[in-house]
Motif scaffolding. Structure first.
Motif, PDB file in Angstrom:
ATOM      1  N   THR A 262      50.727  38.026  46.120  1.00  0.00           N
ATOM      2  CA  THR A 262      49.264  38.133  46.027  1.00  0.00           C
ATOM      3  C   THR A 262      48.633  36.870  45.456  1.00  0.00           C
ATOM      4  O   THR A 262      47.426  36.662  45.591  1.00  0.00           O
ATOM      5  CB  THR A 262      48.855  39.331  45.144  1.00  0.00           C
ATOM      6  OG1 THR A 262      49.308  39.110  43.792  1.00  0.00           O
ATOM      7  CG2 THR A 262      49.458  40.627  45.672  1.00  0.00           C
ATOM      8  N   PHE A 263      49.442  36.022  44.809  1.00  0.00           N
ATOM      9  CA  PHE A 263      48.904  34.820  44.170  1.00  0.00           C
ATOM     10  C   PHE A 263      48.904  33.600  45.097  1.00  0.00           C
ATOM     11  O   PHE A 263      48.648  32.481  44.653  1.00  0.00           O
ATOM     12  CB  PHE A 263      49.701  34.500  42.899  1.00  0.00           C
ATOM     13  CG  PHE A 263      49.375  35.400  41.736  1.00  0.00           C
ATOM     14  CD1 PHE A 263      48.375  35.067  40.834  1.00  0.00           C
ATOM     15  CD2 PHE A 263      50.065  36.587  41.558  1.00  0.00           C
ATOM     16  CE1 PHE A 263      48.072  35.905  39.763  1.00  0.00           C
ATOM     17  CE2 PHE A 263      49.772  37.433  40.494  1.00  0.00           C
ATOM     18  CZ  PHE A 263      48.770  37.089  39.594  1.00  0.00           C
TER      19      PHE A 263
ATOM     20  N   GLY B  79      53.390  42.052  34.832  1.00  0.00           N
ATOM     21  CA  GLY B  79      53.008  43.242  35.599  1.00  0.00           C
ATOM     22  C   GLY B  79      51.751  43.096  36.424  1.00  0.00           C
ATOM     23  O   GLY B  79      51.304  44.053  37.057  1.00  0.00           O
ATOM     24  N   PHE B  80      51.170  41.889  36.458  1.00  0.00           N
ATOM     25  CA  PHE B  80      49.889  41.712  37.135  1.00  0.00           C
ATOM     26  C   PHE B  80      50.041  41.255  38.586  1.00  0.00           C
ATOM     27  O   PHE B  80      50.962  40.511  38.919  1.00  0.00           O
ATOM     28  CB  PHE B  80      49.032  40.682  36.393  1.00  0.00           C
ATOM     29  CG  PHE B  80      48.593  41.128  35.026  1.00  0.00           C
ATOM     30  CD1 PHE B  80      47.699  42.176  34.877  1.00  0.00           C
ATOM     31  CD2 PHE B  80      49.077  40.503  33.882  1.00  0.00           C
ATOM     32  CE1 PHE B  80      47.282  42.590  33.619  1.00  0.00           C
ATOM     33  CE2 PHE B  80      48.669  40.904  32.615  1.00  0.00           C
ATOM     34  CZ  PHE B  80      47.773  41.954  32.487  1.00  0.00           C
ATOM     35  N   PHE B  81      49.104  41.704  39.415  1.00  0.00           N
ATOM     36  CA  PHE B  81      48.953  41.153  40.760  1.00  0.00           C
ATOM     37  C   PHE B  81      47.513  40.668  40.900  1.00  0.00           C
ATOM     38  O   PHE B  81      46.612  41.143  40.194  1.00  0.00           O
ATOM     39  CB  PHE B  81      49.294  42.192  41.842  1.00  0.00           C
ATOM     40  CG  PHE B  81      48.388  43.400  41.875  1.00  0.00           C
ATOM     41  CD1 PHE B  81      47.217  43.409  42.631  1.00  0.00           C
ATOM     42  CD2 PHE B  81      48.710  44.549  41.156  1.00  0.00           C
ATOM     43  CE1 PHE B  81      46.382  44.518  42.665  1.00  0.00           C
ATOM     44  CE2 PHE B  81      47.885  45.672  41.185  1.00  0.00           C
ATOM     45  CZ  PHE B  81      46.714  45.651  41.936  1.00  0.00           C
ATOM     46  N   TYR B  82      47.292  39.719  41.806  1.00  0.00           N
ATOM     47  CA  TYR B  82      45.956  39.133  41.976  1.00  0.00           C
ATOM     48  C   TYR B  82      45.123  40.020  42.893  1.00  0.00           C
ATOM     49  O   TYR B  82      45.566  40.427  43.962  1.00  0.00           O
ATOM     50  CB  TYR B  82      46.081  37.730  42.558  1.00  0.00           C
ATOM     51  CG  TYR B  82      44.759  37.028  42.762  1.00  0.00           C
ATOM     52  CD1 TYR B  82      43.729  37.134  41.829  1.00  0.00           C
ATOM     53  CD2 TYR B  82      44.536  36.242  43.894  1.00  0.00           C
ATOM     54  CE1 TYR B  82      42.522  36.484  42.012  1.00  0.00           C
ATOM     55  CE2 TYR B  82      43.333  35.580  44.085  1.00  0.00           C
ATOM     56  CZ  TYR B  82      42.324  35.709  43.142  1.00  0.00           C
ATOM     57  OH  TYR B  82      41.127  35.067  43.332  1.00  0.00           O
ATOM     58  N   THR B  83      43.883  40.310  42.463  1.00  0.00           N
ATOM     59  CA  THR B  83      43.003  41.193  43.236  1.00  0.00           C
ATOM     60  C   THR B  83      42.283  40.458  44.359  1.00  0.00           C
ATOM     61  O   THR B  83      41.702  41.091  45.245  1.00  0.00           O
ATOM     62  CB  THR B  83      41.940  41.824  42.322  1.00  0.00           C
ATOM     63  OG1 THR B  83      41.111  40.783  41.775  1.00  0.00           O
ATOM     64  CG2 THR B  83      42.594  42.614  41.198  1.00  0.00           C
TER      65      THR B  83
ATOM     66  N   ILE C  27      39.701  38.574  43.768  1.00  0.00           N
ATOM     67  CA  ILE C  27      38.318  38.412  43.308  1.00  0.00           C
ATOM     68  C   ILE C  27      38.311  37.538  42.057  1.00  0.00           C
ATOM     69  O   ILE C  27      38.938  37.878  41.047  1.00  0.00           O
ATOM     70  CB  ILE C  27      37.674  39.775  42.993  1.00  0.00           C
ATOM     71  CG1 ILE C  27      37.711  40.676  44.230  1.00  0.00           C
ATOM     72  CG2 ILE C  27      36.248  39.596  42.493  1.00  0.00           C
ATOM     73  CD1 ILE C  27      37.251  42.087  43.966  1.00  0.00           C
ATOM     74  N   GLU C  28      37.612  36.402  42.128  1.00  0.00           N
ATOM     75  CA  GLU C  28      37.520  35.460  41.013  1.00  0.00           C
ATOM     76  C   GLU C  28      38.917  35.235  40.431  1.00  0.00           C
ATOM     77  O   GLU C  28      39.834  34.896  41.154  1.00  0.00           O
ATOM     78  CB  GLU C  28      36.531  35.993  39.969  1.00  0.00           C
ATOM     79  CG  GLU C  28      35.112  36.141  40.504  1.00  0.00           C
ATOM     80  CD  GLU C  28      34.160  36.714  39.477  1.00  0.00           C
ATOM     81  OE1 GLU C  28      34.611  37.126  38.388  1.00  0.00           O
ATOM     82  OE2 GLU C  28      32.952  36.748  39.758  1.00  0.00           O
ATOM     83  N   ASN C  29      39.073  35.409  39.104  1.00  0.00           N
ATOM     84  CA  ASN C  29      40.419  35.290  38.530  1.00  0.00           C
ATOM     85  C   ASN C  29      40.841  36.615  37.901  1.00  0.00           C
ATOM     86  O   ASN C  29      41.474  36.668  36.850  1.00  0.00           O
ATOM     87  CB  ASN C  29      40.485  34.151  37.505  1.00  0.00           C
ATOM     88  CG  ASN C  29      39.612  34.415  36.284  1.00  0.00           C
ATOM     89  OD1 ASN C  29      38.751  35.290  36.309  1.00  0.00           O
ATOM     90  ND2 ASN C  29      39.835  33.663  35.218  1.00  0.00           N
ATOM     91  N   ILE C  30      40.476  37.709  38.577  1.00  0.00           N
ATOM     92  CA  ILE C  30      40.782  39.052  38.083  1.00  0.00           C
ATOM     93  C   ILE C  30      42.174  39.478  38.543  1.00  0.00           C
ATOM     94  O   ILE C  30      42.490  39.437  39.733  1.00  0.00           O
ATOM     95  CB  ILE C  30      39.745  40.074  38.580  1.00  0.00           C
ATOM     96  CG1 ILE C  30      38.341  39.693  38.094  1.00  0.00           C
ATOM     97  CG2 ILE C  30      40.110  41.478  38.102  1.00  0.00           C
ATOM     98  CD1 ILE C  30      37.239  40.576  38.651  1.00  0.00           C
ATOM     99  N   VAL C  31      43.000  39.877  37.588  1.00  0.00           N
ATOM    100  CA  VAL C  31      44.328  40.403  37.900  1.00  0.00           C
ATOM    101  C   VAL C  31      44.417  41.833  37.386  1.00  0.00           C
ATOM    102  O   VAL C  31      43.729  42.209  36.437  1.00  0.00           O
ATOM    103  CB  VAL C  31      45.445  39.541  37.271  1.00  0.00           C
ATOM    104  CG1 VAL C  31      45.412  38.130  37.823  1.00  0.00           C
ATOM    105  CG2 VAL C  31      45.336  39.523  35.749  1.00  0.00           C
ATOM    106  N   THR C  32      45.262  42.630  38.027  1.00  0.00           N
ATOM    107  CA  THR C  32      45.385  44.048  37.684  1.00  0.00           C
ATOM    108  C   THR C  32      46.847  44.409  37.486  1.00  0.00           C
ATOM    109  O   THR C  32      47.718  43.934  38.224  1.00  0.00           O
ATOM    110  CB  THR C  32      44.780  44.927  38.799  1.00  0.00           C
ATOM    111  OG1 THR C  32      43.383  44.657  38.904  1.00  0.00           O
ATOM    112  CG2 THR C  32      44.974  46.413  38.505  1.00  0.00           C
TER     113      THR C  32
END
Length: 414
Positions: free
Chosen positions: A218-219, A237-241, A243-248
């Motif tokens: 995703t990155f 544990g994060f993946f890139y959404t 949107i901007e630099n928002i990760v979830t």
């Protein structure tokens, strides 16, 4: 829109879900609001609730085979979808009962366990998960837990907190990639003892991003140069959404943004989402506790400063309850509190000024003290807003437990 879980915000064609905060605009004719809701946020409590009801309706028949299917689907849903109630919300719920009119402590404790919040009107209570509103309780007769389970059996709180379920068999492993052994060895030898091999037993919010490669992919369009290393974000544990630099976080659904180059993704993950079991096991108890203690110290310092400011504004000692002798004084105190940043933020979140004002009035008039935290005011506004929406001026929408339970028993015996 209402059946899809949305309400109109009053701005353009924007609709909002009060359960998950999702806002959608740009609607076109023949669009199914629920499908949009399901696609945008499948983990929303409302969406899950509707899906569970659909499963029950489709599988509920009189023959034993169909009944077994229905029971299986409920049990399966319970295992795959879990409701974790934050400690702060439990504490807020307890504080709503500080002016509970019934003399016995037992009834109050039963209400808290049953998931109800006090409404500051007699002994009226509400469940914020299913909007069940009850009043005129009979001590030593009405059982709040049993009444909640009977009158609202599909309430998420009832399903997850009041119904015992088996632990999930789903295991999530943050596997070690052989491509970066040196880096991992450094981490494993670090005093923080970051552990990548441990298994977390529960269900993730985003199954598609369980593995490191899936999150790493995703990155590919990540363009934030002044941010932590992508490997660190992925391993936390994060993946890139996109949107901007928002990760979830794939596990707890927590999102973070505004990253700095020196930020540590795992530490920030634990700091902002301490109840994420994945991050907790990833860090180990020592690092997790250390981060939480540091955060608590910061919060205490912040609360202390806020209390000092409030004391200066109202000329009242922190150790004294507010003495409000007339409505003019109450009006002045409320007006001052409507200028606080939390009140302004709630206005920006589409709470009406009349709702926020009423919450401050009730708090000062009935409890003679300020809200303990911003969260207390926020929940008070939700409680009042839900009463306005679901009672709608019709007292018949308020359930009297003893009357309702008698009707149910009579219907069962007839």
């Amino acid at each position: 829109m209402k059946t899809g879980g949305f309400r109109y915000t009053g701005v353009g064609d924007t609709a909002r879900c009060d359960s998950c905060g999702l806002e959608v605009s740009g609607w076109i004719q023949n669009t199914d609001p629920f499908n949009v809701h399901l696609e945008r946020n499948p983990n929303c409590t409302f969406v899950r609730f509707v899906q569970s009801k659909t499963t029950l309706i489709l599988n509920h028949e009189n023959n034993s085979t169909k009944q077994m299917n229905a029971e299986y689907n409920i049990d399966q849903w319970n295992r795959q979808n879990k409701l974790f109630e934050l400690d702060i919300l439990k504490q807020v719920r307890q504080r709503t009962f500080s002016n509970w009119p019934h003399e016995t402590t037992l009834m109050k404790e039963q209400m808290i366990i049953a998931g109800f919040f006090h409404c500051n009107v007699g002994d009226r209570v509400i469940c914020l998960y299913c909007n069940l509103i009850c009043q005129q309780w009979q001590e030593n007769i009405d059982d709040p837990v049993e009444i909640h389970k009977t009158l609202s059996p599909m309430c998420p709180y009832v399903l997850f907190m009041l119904t015992r379920t088996e632990p999930s068999s789903v295991s999530i492993v943050n596997e070690i990639s052989t491509d970066n052994i040196d880096y991992q060895a450094t981490l494993l030898n670090n005093n923080n003892q970051v552990r990548f091999e441990q298994i977390v037993y529960t269900s993730p919010c985003h199954i598609a991003y369980i593995s490191i490669p899936s999150r790493q992919a995703t990155f590919e369009i990540w363009a934030n140069e002044s941010s932590p290393a992508i490997d660190d974000l992925v391993k936390a544990g994060f993946f890139y959404t996109g949107i901007e630099n928002i990760v979830t976080c794939f596990y707890c659904n927590g999102s973070l943004k505004n990253w700095g180059e020196n930020d540590n993704p795992l530490i920030e993950h634990i700091r902002w989402f301490p109840h994420c079991a994945y991050a907790k096991q990833l860090s180990g108890p020592e690092l997790h506790d250390k981060i939480q203690k540091a955060k608590s110290i910061q919060e205490v310092q912040g609360i202390s400063q806020t209390s000092t400011n409030q004391m200066n504004n109202s000329s009242v000692s922190n150790h004294q309850r507010l003495q409000i002798n007339d409505e003019n004084l109450l009006s002045r105190l409320v007006t001052a509190r409507l200028d606080l940043s939390i009140s302004q933020r709630l206005l920006n979140q589409n709470f009406k000024l009349s709702v926020i004002k009423r919450c401050w009035e009730d708090q000062l008039r009935l409890k003679h003290d300020d809200f303990v935290s911003d969260c207390d005011l926020f929940i008070a506004c939700i409680i009042l807003q839900k009463q306005i929406e679901h009672i709608g001026g019709n007292k018949n929408n308020i359930i009297i437990p003893s009357v309702k339970m008698k009707l149910i028993r009579d219907r069962q015996h007839s």
